[in-house]
Scaffold this active site. Structure first.
Site, PDB file in Angstrom:
ATOM      1  N   ASP A  10       0.847  -1.190   0.000  1.00 53.78           N
ATOM      2  CA  ASP A  10       0.000   0.000   0.000  1.00 53.78           C
ATOM      3  C   ASP A  10       0.889   1.250   0.000  1.00 53.78           C
ATOM      4  OD1 ASP A  10      -2.404   1.616   0.568  1.00 53.78           O
ATOM      5  OD2 ASP A  10      -1.590   1.756   2.604  1.00 53.78           O
ATOM      6  N   ASP A  12      -0.442   5.078   1.087  1.00 56.47           N
ATOM      7  CA  ASP A  12      -0.774   5.975   2.200  1.00 56.47           C
ATOM      8  C   ASP A  12      -0.780   5.224   3.526  1.00 56.47           C
ATOM      9  OD1 ASP A  12      -1.292   8.572   0.966  1.00 56.47           O
ATOM     10  OD2 ASP A  12      -2.914   7.541  -0.069  1.00 56.47           O
ATOM     11  N   ASP A 177      -2.073  -1.006   5.849  1.00 58.53           N
ATOM     12  CA  ASP A 177      -2.456  -0.350   7.108  1.00 58.53           C
ATOM     13  C   ASP A 177      -3.954  -0.154   7.294  1.00 58.53           C
ATOM     14  OD1 ASP A 177      -2.677   1.753   5.078  1.00 58.53           O
ATOM     15  OD2 ASP A 177      -2.871   3.112   6.783  1.00 58.53           O
TER      16      ASP A 177
END
Length: 227
Positions: A10, A12, A177
């Protein structure tokens, strides 16, 4: 050193700091990774493509939470999901007097091809109700509300990439996240949530790092890198 797996990561909250700036310490890791790297994000395709371009790595991306998949090695672009329904949700939301929340130019939605995003400072309840009416779901990534087709996610995106590259999702290390990483965690061989991850990602991960954000990413991949 453990054998290095293909990597899905990922952007961000995983390659960035808390201000969403990409940490430059991740650059050599991604450039030097000896197996395929898949950048998987909720952002529209130009963002992960741009990241790959400036890193000098092959452009293999899953964007819009699985709605857009591009594999440079096979020159294959796939668009999945009901974009018309997502746009209709946005129109109905505005008809209720709400805004998408990203200004007039709206760079968050400008290049989207399969979903719609709404700022976290806008009301969630009416957005969820409208999404449900159109057969869509709302994902809270911690950065925006994503109105998206429930038939696509980062897991289906990874499967599509694997079909193109002749790999299996279980070959991959996945690092993320947020709840939009959970489905990729489910199909990857090893799933790692960084310490700042939300409860959904943490629950679906095989391990959780002690460090947060990009420090967590560096910790996640450390067993596969030279000492």
């Amino acid at each position: 050193m453990t054998e290095t797996p293909p990597l899905l990561v990922d952007i961000d909250g995983t390659l960035t700091d808390e201000s969403r700036a990409v940490d430059p310490r991740v650059f050599p890791v991604l450039r030097e990774w000896p197996e395929p790297v898949v950048i998987a994000t909720g952002k529209a395709m130009p963002f992960p493509i741009g990241l790959c371009e400036f890193l000098g790595i092959e452009r293999t991306v899953v964007a819009e939470n699985g709605g857009v998949v591009f594999v440079e090695a096979t020159d294959e672009l796939q668009l999945r999901g009901d974009h018309e329904a997502a746009l209709a949700v946005g129109e109905a939301y505005r008809d209720l007097g709400h805004e998408l929340g990203f200004g007039v130019v709206d760079l968050a939605n400008r290049w989207r091809e399969t979903e719609l995003v709404v700022s976290l400072d806008q009301p969630l309840a009416p957005l969820k109700r409208l999404a449900d009416e159109y057969g869509l779901v709302v994902l809270d990534t911690g950065f925006a509300y994503h109105v998206t087709d429930p038939s696509v996610d980062k897991g289906t995106g990874l499967e599509a990439v694997c079909d193109e590259l002749g790999l299996a999702p279980g070959d991959f290390l996945a690092v993320g996240d947020s709840e939009n990483d959970a489905e990729a965690f489910d199909v990857a061989g090893e799933a790692v949530a960084v310490a700042n991850a939300d409860a959904t990602a943490t629950a679906r991960a095989d391990r959780v790092t002690d460090a947060a954000y990009a420090d967590g990413f560096l910790e996640a991949v450390a067993p596969y890198r030279p000492a």
